[in-house]
Design a protein around this motif. Structure first.
Motif, PDB file in Angstrom:
ATOM      1  N   ILE A  19       8.488   1.490  -9.646  1.00  0.00           N
ATOM      2  CA  ILE A  19       7.442   1.135  -8.693  1.00  0.00           C
ATOM      3  C   ILE A  19       7.739  -0.250  -8.125  1.00  0.00           C
ATOM      4  O   ILE A  19       8.028  -1.188  -8.875  1.00  0.00           O
ATOM      5  CB  ILE A  19       6.055   1.138  -9.362  1.00  0.00           C
ATOM      6  CG1 ILE A  19       5.789   2.479 -10.055  1.00  0.00           C
ATOM      7  CG2 ILE A  19       4.961   0.833  -8.336  1.00  0.00           C
ATOM      8  CD1 ILE A  19       5.753   3.684  -9.149  1.00  0.00           C
ATOM      9  N   PHE A  63      -1.623  -1.452  -9.363  1.00  0.00           N
ATOM     10  CA  PHE A  63      -1.918  -0.097  -9.830  1.00  0.00           C
ATOM     11  C   PHE A  63      -1.568  -0.030 -11.310  1.00  0.00           C
ATOM     12  O   PHE A  63      -0.414  -0.242 -11.686  1.00  0.00           O
ATOM     13  CB  PHE A  63      -1.113   0.938  -9.037  1.00  0.00           C
ATOM     14  CG  PHE A  63      -1.325   0.844  -7.549  1.00  0.00           C
ATOM     15  CD1 PHE A  63      -2.493   1.317  -6.965  1.00  0.00           C
ATOM     16  CD2 PHE A  63      -0.367   0.259  -6.732  1.00  0.00           C
ATOM     17  CE1 PHE A  63      -2.694   1.216  -5.594  1.00  0.00           C
ATOM     18  CE2 PHE A  63      -0.557   0.159  -5.360  1.00  0.00           C
ATOM     19  CZ  PHE A  63      -1.730   0.635  -4.791  1.00  0.00           C
ATOM     20  N   ASN A 104       4.286  -4.205  -7.249  1.00  0.00           N
ATOM     21  CA  ASN A 104       3.089  -3.755  -7.954  1.00  0.00           C
ATOM     22  C   ASN A 104       2.380  -4.866  -8.722  1.00  0.00           C
ATOM     23  O   ASN A 104       1.462  -4.585  -9.469  1.00  0.00           O
ATOM     24  CB  ASN A 104       3.431  -2.586  -8.895  1.00  0.00           C
ATOM     25  CG  ASN A 104       2.183  -1.858  -9.357  1.00  0.00           C
ATOM     26  OD1 ASN A 104       1.189  -1.781  -8.624  1.00  0.00           O
ATOM     27  ND2 ASN A 104       2.210  -1.345 -10.574  1.00  0.00           N
ATOM     28  N   GLU A 159      -0.943   2.165  -1.549  1.00  0.00           N
ATOM     29  CA  GLU A 159      -0.628   3.139  -2.584  1.00  0.00           C
ATOM     30  C   GLU A 159       0.681   2.733  -3.238  1.00  0.00           C
ATOM     31  O   GLU A 159       1.447   1.937  -2.693  1.00  0.00           O
ATOM     32  CB  GLU A 159      -0.529   4.551  -2.012  1.00  0.00           C
ATOM     33  CG  GLU A 159       0.543   4.727  -0.958  1.00  0.00           C
ATOM     34  CD  GLU A 159       0.565   6.130  -0.379  1.00  0.00           C
ATOM     35  OE1 GLU A 159      -0.390   6.898  -0.612  1.00  0.00           O
ATOM     36  OE2 GLU A 159       1.548   6.459   0.312  1.00  0.00           O
ATOM     37  N   PRO A 160       0.976   3.243  -4.444  1.00  0.00           N
ATOM     38  CA  PRO A 160       2.209   2.846  -5.129  1.00  0.00           C
ATOM     39  C   PRO A 160       3.456   3.180  -4.320  1.00  0.00           C
ATOM     40  O   PRO A 160       3.545   4.229  -3.669  1.00  0.00           O
ATOM     41  CB  PRO A 160       2.164   3.653  -6.432  1.00  0.00           C
ATOM     42  CG  PRO A 160       0.703   3.900  -6.666  1.00  0.00           C
ATOM     43  CD  PRO A 160       0.123   4.099  -5.298  1.00  0.00           C
ATOM     44  N   LEU A 195      -0.650   4.967 -12.054  1.00  0.00           N
ATOM     45  CA  LEU A 195       0.729   5.284 -11.683  1.00  0.00           C
ATOM     46  C   LEU A 195       1.141   6.670 -12.164  1.00  0.00           C
ATOM     47  O   LEU A 195       1.761   7.434 -11.423  1.00  0.00           O
ATOM     48  CB  LEU A 195       1.679   4.229 -12.254  1.00  0.00           C
ATOM     49  CG  LEU A 195       1.579   2.830 -11.658  1.00  0.00           C
ATOM     50  CD1 LEU A 195       2.509   1.881 -12.397  1.00  0.00           C
ATOM     51  CD2 LEU A 195       1.893   2.833 -10.163  1.00  0.00           C
ATOM     52  N   THR A 249       7.165  -0.104 -14.142  1.00  0.00           N
ATOM     53  CA  THR A 249       5.887  -0.298 -13.458  1.00  0.00           C
ATOM     54  C   THR A 249       5.842  -1.453 -12.463  1.00  0.00           C
ATOM     55  O   THR A 249       4.782  -1.726 -11.895  1.00  0.00           O
ATOM     56  CB  THR A 249       4.770  -0.487 -14.504  1.00  0.00           C
ATOM     57  OG1 THR A 249       5.108  -1.586 -15.361  1.00  0.00           O
ATOM     58  CG2 THR A 249       4.606   0.767 -15.345  1.00  0.00           C
ATOM     59  N   GLY A 250       6.964  -2.138 -12.220  1.00  0.00           N
ATOM     60  CA  GLY A 250       6.979  -3.244 -11.278  1.00  0.00           C
ATOM     61  C   GLY A 250       7.161  -4.574 -11.982  1.00  0.00           C
ATOM     62  O   GLY A 250       6.965  -4.687 -13.194  1.00  0.00           O
TER      63      GLY A 250
END
Length: 226
Positions: free
Chosen positions: A32, A170, A35, A50-51, A175, A193-194
């Motif tokens: 991602i 997010f 984020n 949005e992701p 996610l 996740t970023g």
């Protein structure tokens, strides 16, 4: 030597439980972008609606203590410390409320990136999929609450990133629900996740560490690609 997308990792199913060794062979690495609120601003981007999903090749996988191979001729090959989520049960169109039931555990990830290729190409596969560009480890830990885990990245002992997953735009459950609406997540898949603010270049001879509370420290030296 051709790298195979298979490695062995220690799994701790709940904090304090005895570790067991598992084969870690994700069918895909889903990542991602942009984020963390502070990182989105750092990169000159707004808060996404949005992701932003991209994929890293499974051949990028690298274990704790193994060397990141820095390709020559690029001004910036950046570290990006991230919380990794390892899927434990097949997730297809799952709800946010049920999403965390599909998690095996959490790990440290370094989403290594050739920054100028990312900017030049527009899509990110080449910039993020060199061999050795996805260090993972040192273990997988289940039973953690992913909503507020401290994440720190150090280069040669100096802190470069220091944040918490509470700054995620997010969260993990969101996610998993979002990604599984578009593609099925299989057991063993990795969701990265970023990264927080503070990204920067790695040079040959550096040592980079990604530490996440409750998980441990992922350490990798940087060498020149032969």
């Amino acid at each position: 030597m051709v790298r195979m997308p298979v490695m062995r990792l220690s799994l701790v199913r709940t904090p304090g439980a005895a570790p067991e060794e598992i084969v870690f062979a994700p069918s895909k690495i889903v990542a991602i972008g942009q984020n963390y609120r502070a990182h989105a601003l750092e990169m000159g981007k707004g808060i996404p609606a949005e992701p932003l999903i991209f994929l890293k090749a499974p051949s990028t996988l690298l274990g704790d203590g193994e060397a990141i191979e820095r390709p020559p001729s690029y001004a910036r090959v950046d570290y990006e410390g991230e919380l990794g989520v390892v899927i434990g049960a097949r997730a297809r169109r799952v709800s946010k409320e049920a999403a965390l039931d599909h998690v095996l555990g959490y790990t440290c990830v370094n989403d290594v990136t050739v920054r100028e290729l990312q900017q030049r190409d527009g899509q990110w596969a080449r910039a993020k999929s060199f061999d050795t560009f996805c260090p993972v480890g040192p273990r997988i830990v289940g039973g953690l609450d992913p909503r507020d885990l401290r994440i720190t990245t150090r280069v040669n002992g100096a802190v470069r990133q220091d944040s918490s997953t509470s700054d995620l735009i997010f969260d993990v459950a969101t996610l998993i629900a979002f990604v599984s609406e578009h593609m099925t997540l299989e057991p063993g898949d990795l969701l990265s996740t970023g990264t927080p603010a503070g990204v920067g270049n790695l040079d040959v001879g550096d040592q980079v560490e990604v530490e996440i509370a409750g998980v441990g420290v992922l350490r990798n030296p940087v060498v020149g690609r032969a």
